[in-house]
Design an enzyme around this catalytic site. Structure first.
Site, PDB file in Angstrom:
ATOM      1  N   TYR A  41       0.834  -1.199   0.000  1.00  0.00           N
ATOM      2  CA  TYR A  41       0.000   0.000   0.000  1.00  0.00           C
ATOM      3  C   TYR A  41       0.875   1.259   0.000  1.00  0.00           C
ATOM      4  CZ  TYR A  41      -4.363  -2.555   1.160  1.00  0.00           C
ATOM      5  OH  TYR A  41      -5.474  -3.364   1.138  1.00  0.00           O
ATOM      6  N   LYS A  49      -1.283  -8.085  -2.178  1.00  0.00           N
ATOM      7  CA  LYS A  49      -2.638  -7.517  -2.144  1.00  0.00           C
ATOM      8  C   LYS A  49      -2.466  -6.046  -2.469  1.00  0.00           C
ATOM      9  CE  LYS A  49      -6.275  -7.330   1.447  1.00  0.00           C
ATOM     10  NZ  LYS A  49      -6.561  -5.940   1.469  1.00  0.00           N
TER      11      LYS A  49
END
Ligand code: FBP
Length: 260
Positions: free
Chosen positions: A143, A174
């Site tokens: 992220y 992810k």
């Protein structure tokens, strides 16, 4: 030891039900039903999710014998939104404790571009080292966030963090999808043998979320790690079947919408 990805993937694809938002966002995401972890665990079990993602405290109290059939991913780090400091998510649970709790994989967030990126990368690397000794897959939440990040969905930046995840030893990455199918193919390509799943994000309309799921699957990604779009839905099992139709059975958005 070989990495046991087959415990959390079916035919190389996977949908993971995320429920670590209580720590990350606080109860603002919850209502009186879904703030109860057993509500979520029932969806995970009866919806046949490929895995459920929990913090260790929730896993200890709710992942009991009854739920042991759902593969568990223990999130090893986390942070709250209570401070406005530079993003820094520290390790809160060890690999060994995750294994004792029944984990089939572990997860860790790296805020790429944060002033504390180096510390998180180092902590992540030693988690990979330990987890892989046990054959446990490691999932990295990649992220981009923090004072050095101008646009956290910039495609080149997402491709960079995908590559970084591969080089750091992650098995699955992810990543937040940026609604750019062609661009994301480059992101997935840069991840190499590390597999990519998209984060669910804020609750969308049924059609929007299924279209997002479909688009993500056209990029070479292998699935989703999704939370709010399922457990904030008033028909979580129907939405589960719809996304499974796309991810596991290669159905179209129109076909998937029939479940709702
Ligand atoms: P959602 O599908 O609800 O977005 O969950 C995915 C997730 O990555 C969770 O694992 C995590 O708690 C949360 O989103 C992080 O959200 P944010 O991007 O706001 O920090």
């Amino acid at each position: 030891m070989s990495i046991q990805l087959n415990k959390i993937l079916k035919n190389g694809r996977g949908i993971f039900l995320a429920y670590d938002q209580g720590m990350e966002h606080g109860p603002r995401d919850f209502n009186s039903k879904n703030c109860d972890p057993t509500y979520l665990m029932d969806i995970a079990l009866e919806g046949h999710y490929d895995a459920v993602i929990l913090q260790h405290g929730t896993a200890e109290k709710y992942y009991q014998d009854y739920y042991k059939d759902i593969p568990l991913i223990v999130k090893l780090n986390g942070k709250t939104q209570l401070t406005k400091l530079e993003p820094y998510s520290r390790q809160l649970c060890t690999v060994e404790r995750a294994i004792k709790l029944g984990a089939s994989a572990v997860g860790y967030t790296i805020y790429n571009g944060s002033e504390h990126e180096g510390e998180m990368m180092q902590e992540f690397a030693s988690i990979v080292d330990k987890a892989h000794d046990y054959g446990l897959p490691v999932i990295a939440w990649m992220y981009p966030r923090g004072k050095f990040v101008e646009d956290k969905l910039d495609n080149d930046l997402l491709a960079y963090v995908a590559r970084l995840g591969l080089e750091l030893g992650a098995d699955i990455l992810k990543i937040n999808y940026n609604n750019n199918i062609e661009g994301w193919k480059w992101v997935v390509k840069n991840a190499g043998k590390a597999k990519v799943v998209a984060s669910g994000g804020d609750k969308l309309s049924d059609r929007e979320f299924l279209q997002k799921t479909y688009d993500v699957m056209q990029t070479g990604a292998i699935g989703l790690a999704v939370g709010r779009n399922i457990w904030q839905h008033d028909k979580p099992f129907s939405m589960t079947k719809a996304i499974q139709a796309i991810v596991h059975h290669k159905k179209t958005v129109e076909e998937a919408l029939k479940f709702l």
